[in-house]
Motif scaffolding. Structure first.
Motif, short mmCIF file in Angstrom:
data_model
loop_
_atom_site.label_atom_id
_atom_site.label_comp_id
_atom_site.label_asym_id
_atom_site.label_seq_id
_atom_site.Cartn_x
_atom_site.Cartn_y
_atom_site.Cartn_z
N LYS A 20 -91.24 -29.90 -2.50
CA LYS A 20 -90.01 -29.63 -3.27
C LYS A 20 -90.03 -30.42 -4.57
N ALA A 21 -90.49 -31.69 -4.48
CA ALA A 21 -90.53 -32.53 -5.68
C ALA A 21 -91.49 -31.91 -6.70
N GLU A 22 -92.61 -31.40 -6.19
CA GLU A 22 -93.58 -30.75 -7.10
C GLU A 22 -92.96 -29.54 -7.74
N GLU A 23 -92.25 -28.76 -6.92
CA GLU A 23 -91.61 -27.55 -7.44
C GLU A 23 -90.59 -27.92 -8.51
N ASP A 24 -89.80 -28.96 -8.22
CA ASP A 24 -88.80 -29.38 -9.21
C ASP A 24 -89.45 -29.72 -10.54
N LYS A 28 -88.77 -27.73 -14.09
CA LYS A 28 -88.37 -28.40 -15.33
C LYS A 28 -89.32 -28.04 -16.47
N ALA A 29 -90.62 -28.11 -16.13
CA ALA A 29 -91.62 -27.81 -17.17
C ALA A 29 -91.48 -26.37 -17.61
N PHE A 30 -91.21 -25.49 -16.67
CA PHE A 30 -91.09 -24.05 -16.98
C PHE A 30 -89.94 -23.83 -17.97
N ALA A 31 -88.82 -24.55 -17.71
CA ALA A 31 -87.64 -24.37 -18.57
C ALA A 31 -87.93 -24.81 -19.99
N LYS A 32 -88.91 -25.71 -20.15
CA LYS A 32 -89.18 -26.22 -21.51
C LYS A 32 -90.18 -25.36 -22.28
N LEU A 33 -90.78 -24.38 -21.62
CA LEU A 33 -91.78 -23.57 -22.32
C LEU A 33 -91.11 -22.77 -23.43
N PRO A 34 -91.87 -22.47 -24.49
CA PRO A 34 -91.27 -21.67 -25.57
C PRO A 34 -90.81 -20.32 -25.01
N ALA A 35 -89.75 -19.78 -25.62
CA ALA A 35 -89.20 -18.51 -25.12
C ALA A 35 -90.24 -17.40 -25.23
N ARG A 36 -90.20 -16.52 -24.29
CA ARG A 36 -91.10 -15.38 -24.27
C ARG A 36 -90.72 -14.40 -25.37
N PRO A 37 -91.69 -13.88 -26.14
CA PRO A 37 -91.31 -12.84 -27.10
C PRO A 37 -90.80 -11.61 -26.34
N ALA A 38 -89.97 -10.82 -27.00
CA ALA A 38 -89.39 -9.65 -26.30
C ALA A 38 -90.48 -8.73 -25.80
N GLY A 39 -90.24 -8.13 -24.68
CA GLY A 39 -91.19 -7.15 -24.12
C GLY A 39 -92.48 -7.77 -23.65
N THR A 40 -92.42 -9.04 -23.25
CA THR A 40 -93.65 -9.72 -22.82
C THR A 40 -93.56 -10.12 -21.35
N TYR A 73 -87.88 -18.73 -3.99
CA TYR A 73 -87.08 -19.45 -4.97
C TYR A 73 -87.52 -20.91 -4.97
N LEU A 74 -88.02 -21.36 -6.12
CA LEU A 74 -88.61 -22.70 -6.19
C LEU A 74 -87.58 -23.76 -6.53
N GLY A 75 -87.84 -24.98 -6.02
CA GLY A 75 -87.02 -26.13 -6.39
C GLY A 75 -85.91 -26.40 -5.39
N SER A 76 -85.33 -27.63 -5.51
CA SER A 76 -84.31 -28.01 -4.55
C SER A 76 -82.92 -27.54 -4.97
N ASN A 77 -82.82 -27.00 -6.20
CA ASN A 77 -81.52 -26.46 -6.63
C ASN A 77 -81.15 -25.25 -5.81
N GLY A 115 -105.60 -28.80 -13.82
CA GLY A 115 -105.06 -28.99 -12.47
C GLY A 115 -104.41 -27.72 -11.98
N VAL A 116 -104.29 -27.58 -10.68
CA VAL A 116 -103.69 -26.35 -10.18
C VAL A 116 -102.46 -26.63 -9.33
N GLY A 117 -102.12 -27.89 -9.21
CA GLY A 117 -101.01 -28.28 -8.32
C GLY A 117 -99.73 -27.55 -8.67
N ARG A 118 -98.89 -27.41 -7.67
CA ARG A 118 -97.66 -26.69 -7.88
C ARG A 118 -96.80 -27.35 -8.95
N GLY A 119 -97.00 -28.69 -9.08
CA GLY A 119 -96.13 -29.41 -10.00
C GLY A 119 -96.69 -29.57 -11.40
N SER A 120 -97.81 -28.88 -11.72
CA SER A 120 -98.38 -29.05 -13.06
C SER A 120 -97.30 -28.91 -14.11
N THR A 121 -97.27 -29.88 -15.01
CA THR A 121 -96.17 -29.86 -15.97
C THR A 121 -96.61 -29.42 -17.35
#
Ligand SMILES: Nc1ncnc2c1ncn2[C@@H]1O[C@H](COP(=O)(O)OP(=O)(O)OP(=O)(O)O)[C@@H](O)[C@H]1O
Length: 986
Positions: A20-24, A28-40, A73-77, A115-121
């Motif tokens: 769960k900690a890895e998923e969290d 977090k890292a996912f939320a910080k990625l640049p926004a996806r261009p439309a239709g991508t 559904y990933l994460g402890s939220n 790295g391939v870990g679930r928590g790669s940031t």
């Protein structure tokens, strides 16, 4: 609780927390990625599999897996991040479909550190591709899958000078390694660009933005591109300044001709689009592109023009969204596509979007189709014995050039080359067979009958065409490929092909032969050791009890079942490797030694072989040019055969249409059918005649009950005309067809793709485009015009357009309408004729409407003056109350409405305006509405609160509307759209 179980549970819990900690961390890292261009669509490479997250996860679940149960559904939220996994094979299939069918862009991301870990940031974008730029993923997605649709990318530059709009277009098909240009002046509706995008089958369009002054035009252009279903990529001109297009082209183009001396270079605006295209596709970064590209000019007038609406109305191509009816036969392409090769499939799609206007070439194709239709044996031999075994030469030769090919590719080409002499013989004999079997055989001294003479000349024609278009090329290619054949036979061990081994012949190279000898000695040693161990253990070396195996971990080793494994226990010369359910793995000192030798030898062999493979592929790549032209011939044969097969396999075989010289003749179809509809299950299709005779009935108005078959009738006529112009036979018992320069459609208000404009507006725009483009040689299909607005306005529009088309343009027109008043046009214009679809009505007091109605789908001359809408609603099982209410309303309306006494009385407010004035007015209305929309959008959200008491937001917006209108009023009046006209029309 026993201690053991307790500690296991604790461990599981700890692991769960860790996960769960890895998923969290990842969420977090996912939320910080640049926004996806439309239709991508964004996929994350997790080495063993791929993942999609968030909205993409939903998309994959809904569109690919067709269920949301695959979501995690990933994460402890509480509302975790939706996620879905895709195996490598599933991801590849999904991405292929996303790019080539769903018209989406794709991105593949990888962890930065590897790295391939679930928590790669930290993640980085490693591959990005779009429908017109498959390059970055081509090797990943299409190496072993046919590319059935060409990824055509178009770059557009617009130049406006003195109000003249010049469009410079560059296009590229990287799968075909072809570049092209086109430059032309366009009207304000960009109709030429629309026709071009359709003819090229563009998948993606690079719009190069420049100065702000032309933003309005550029926006219009973008709307049009969207309407054509093409993905838009916007780039600033400043992004493409580096490098010289001339230098780049000198490196990219085939042949020694300097780029600047090519005629394409005269198109300066198009050339700047070429520069943008080269940069966007990063063509200069891949040296395998050098000397590989062709450059051509696309001339719009070489093909029939189709508008986006026609493409949809005629169901030319399968529905890209896959949401509609996905049956293959619902599109003309799906119906005709019996191609056996990928290159044939691609060419057929191109032919459908580029119907010919050159009668000579149409007749050539027709003759070839006829020749194949006539002889089943001939057709079958070509299909089964040859086409089915032909690889996609183009794609393989591209891999040769890139050095990315394998020996398997070399062999596939070789196997196809072996078939060429056979194909040549079949094509040579094909027509002779007809000579022998046909009735047309001529005998010396006998009086030759007229029919026989014709037959003979027909066969002569076929023979001549097969010779000119196919055989000549095939013979030359066959000859040029003989050395290729020899090269393969001397270098590749063909005896290994049965075992699906693609290896170099050991005796081809001395050092390879030496290693091979060594390898065989080791193999002998391995066999001896096997026998020795069997003897020692008192077992047979037949592999039944004592298994001699090769594993990835230990290489060669022995295995005994667990039961038998006791025999080696406590014996020093046997070394135990692994004990598992399927038995005990063990080895001996000697076997270990031999195994090492075997491994080293194989490595050495492979290394040596891979050098030789490279050399072989390099030699093979010198045949690329021959393979490319061979590819074209095979694709041509495939498409002609495919059309012939579909023509014959229809419920009633198609017939060969007579094609008139350009500008002459009239359309005359007898017992015409809609090719897609007639093959649908449960349909008993009713054929209809259609005569659009010049000066007699060139403009036909079709009225009749709802769902009575009006749309089908007019659309089938257009499909037949289009089929004829690609050289196909047609679904009619008899057909005479003039060459149309364009098929223009205005169908169903519902299918308009124009965004942000009212339905009425959309109709106006599409129709004014038709008025502008149509010529005397056009076929115009209008269906349900004016439905998106009130009856009066809609009728006005229908009348004005019909009058213009029938008296000024004089195009061939089929106009399906519910406005009965329009039939009065036939009284004014002699070549306007009325048709109606027949329904059989019988009185039946037991029904709510008092009548029984049967739709007969038969088109007859004359007017249908009954409205059947309510009856059809009843047929469609509408609730009784609704039918009753509708009937009452309709009766009220009948009493209330006075039928116009003459056509003049029915004329709408804009009927007297010229088409130019209508177009100008509609453009003004559009600009006016846009201004109003942008102002109301700017109104503060709380406008309603701030508005004087009793005023709603609607009131505020209306006030704004009046203000805007006052600003525009003088412009409107200048264009003839007086206040009165506007008030009546809107
Ligand atoms: N010639 C035909 N033979 C058999 N069935 C037909 C034929 N023409 C139409 N149909 C059937 O009738 C349906 C409705 O036809 P169509 O859409 O052409 O009607 P329409 O007159 O244009 O209706 P509307 O006025 O409501 O738009 C078709 O989907 C098809 O199932």
């Amino acid at each position: 609780m026993p201690a053991l179980q307790y500690s296991k549970e604790k461990k599981d819990k700890e692991q769960e927390q860790k996960d769960k900690a890895e998923e969290d961390r990842f969420v977090k890292a996912f939320a910080k990625l640049p926004a996806r261009p439309a239709g991508t669509i964004r996929l994350f490479d997790r080495s063993e599999f791929y993942c999609a997250y968030g909205e993409d996860a939903f998309f994959v679940a809904n569109h690919h897996y067709k269920t949301q149960t695959v979501l995690k559904y990933l994460g402890s939220n509480e509302d975790g991040l939706p996620s879905v996994t895709l195996s490598h094979a599933v991801a590849q299939a999904f991405l292929r479909d996303a790019l080539t069918t769903k018209q989406l862009r794709v991105e593949i991301w990888e962890p930065e550190s590897g790295g391939v870990g679930r928590g790669s940031t930290k993640w980085k974008l490693v591959k990005a591709a779009s429908p017109g730029n498959l390059g970055p993923v081509e090797d990943l997605l299409f190496t072993y899958t046919d590319l059935l649709a060409s990824p055509v990318l178009v770059a557009i530059r617009l130049q406006v000078k003195d109000n003249v709009k010049t469009i410079g277009v560059a296009f590229a098909d990287t799968s075909m390694q072809e570049l092209g240009v086109s430059e032309y002046v366009d009207n304000e509706l960009f109709s030429n660009t629309e026709a071009l995008l359709i003819q090229l089958g563009a998948k993606e369009c690079l719009v190069i933005e420049q100065d702000k002054a032309h933003e309005y035009d550029l926006n219009k252009l973008k709307t049009l591109i969207e309407r054509c279903g093409v993905v838009i990529t916007e780039r600033k001109k400043s992004e493409f300044t580096s490098g010289s297009v001339e230098q780049d082209l000198n490196r990219l183009l085939r042949g020694s001709l300097q780029a600047a001396s090519r005629p394409e270079f005269d198109h300066k605006i198009a050339m700047s689009a070429v520069a943008a295209l080269i940069s966007y596709l990063a063509l200069m970064q891949d040296s395998s592109n050098f000397g590989a590209y062709a450059l051509r000019t696309h001339d719009l007038s070489m093909y029939m023009r189709l508008d986006a609406s026609a493409l949809r109305a005629l169901n030319l191509m399968p529905d890209p969204t896959g949401l509609g009816n996905s049956s293959k036969t619902m599109s003309v392409f799906g119906l005709l596509n019996r191609c056996k090769t990928a290159q044939g499939t691609r060419l057929l799609a191109m032919w459908l979007k580029q119907p010919l206007v050159n009668r000579h070439v149409i007749l050539q194709r027709q003759d070839l189709v006829e020749c194949l239709v006539e002889s089943q044996e001939f057709r079958q031999a070509i299909t089964d014995d040859f086409l089915k075994s032909m690889p996609d030469f183009h794609r393989i030769s591209k891999r040769f050039q890139k050095g990315a090919a394998s020996l398997e590719d070399v062999v596939r080409v070789y196997q196809a080359v072996l078939l060429l002499p056979g194909l040549v013989t079949v094509l040579e004999r094909g027509v002779e067979v007809e000579d022998e079997d046909g009735d047309a055989e001529m005998q010396d001294g006998e009086q030759v009958e007229n029919g026989a003479e014709k037959e003979e000349s027909r066969e002569k024609r076929w023979k001549g065409l097969i010779e000119e278009l196919w055989l000549q090329h095939l013979r030359t290619h066959n000859e040029s490929l003989l050395p290729y054949q020899e090269m393969v036979e001397t270098t590749i061990d063909l005896s290994e092909l049965d075992r699906h081994n693609f290896v170099i012949k050991p005796d081809f190279d001395k050092s390879l032969a030496a290693i091979r000898e060594k390898l065989e000695a080791v193999r002998d040693g391995l066999n001896e050791e096997h026998e020795e161990v069997a003897r020692d253990l008192g077992m047979e070396p037949d592999g039944k009890v004592l298994h001699f195996e090769q594993t990835t971990l230990y290489g060669y080793c022995f295995r005994l079942t667990r039961k038998e494994s006791a025999v080696i226990r406590n014996k020093k010369n046997y070394i135990e490797l692994k004990n598992q359910t399927n038995g005990m793995y063990f080895t001996t000192k000697a076997l270990k030694q031999l195994n090492d030798e075997y491994r080293d030898c194989t490595k050495e062999y492979e290394k040596k072989q891979s050098q030789l493979v490279k050399e072989v592929i390099q030699i093979a790549s010198s045949y690329c040019e021959v393979l490319e032209t061979l590819n074209t011939v095979i694709a041509h044969i495939d498409v002609i055969t495919s059309i012939a097969t579909s023509s014959l396999n229809a419920p009633i075989p198609y017939t060969k249409p007579t094609i008139f010289e350009r500008g002459g003749g009239s359309l005359k179809l007898e017992e015409a059918r809609h090719p897609c509809l007639e093959v649908q299950e449960g349909i008993d299709f009713i054929a209809n005649d259609c005569h659009l005779e010049r000066d007699v009935s060139e403009f036909s108005i079709i009225t009749g009950p709802n769902a009575g078959g009006k749309s089908v009738f007019i659309r089938q006529t257009a499909v037949v005309a289009l089929l004829a112009q690609i050289g196909s036979f047609v679904p009619c018992s008899f057909a005479e067809i003039p060459i149309f320069d364009s098929i223009l459609c205005r169908v169903g208000a519902g299918d308009s793709q124009l965004k942000g404009v009212s339905t009425f507006m959309a109709e106006m725009l599409e129709t004014s485009a038709i008025l502008r483009q149509a010529t005397r040689d056009s076929l115009v299909i209008i269906d349900e015009l004016g439905r998106g607005t009130s009856t009066y306005d809609g009728f006005g529009l229908a009348w004005a357009i019909s009058e213009h088309l029938s008296t000024v343009t004089r195009a061939s027109v089929l106009f399906a309408t519910h406005f009965h008043e329009l039939t009065a046009l036939a009284n004014q214009v002699p070549h306007v004729k009325n048709l109606h679809v027949v329904a059989h009505v019988e009185s039946n007091p037991d029904t709510l409407t008092g009548k029984d109605i049967t739709l007969l789908y038969k088109v007859m001359p004359g007017i249908c003056d009954q409205s059947f809408g309510i009856h059809v609603a009843q047929l469609a099982n509408f609730p009784d109350e609704v039918v009753k209410l509708a009937k009452r309303k309709a009766d009220d309306l009948e009493d209330f409405t006075e039928k116009p006494e003459s056509a003049d009385a029915a004329e709408p407010a804009i009927a007297h305006l010229s088409p130019e004035a209508i177009a100008e007015g509609t453009a003004l209305v559009e600009a006016f509405l846009e201004t109003w929309a942008s102002r109301t959008a700017e109104l503060p959200a709380a406008a309603a609160d701030e508005a004087p008491a009793g005023e709603t937001r609607e009131d505020v917006e209306l006030k704004e509307l009046v203000r805007c209108f006052e600003e525009y009023q003088s412009k409107f009046e200048g264009s003839g759209w007086t206040r009165e006209v506007l008030a009546k029309t809107y």
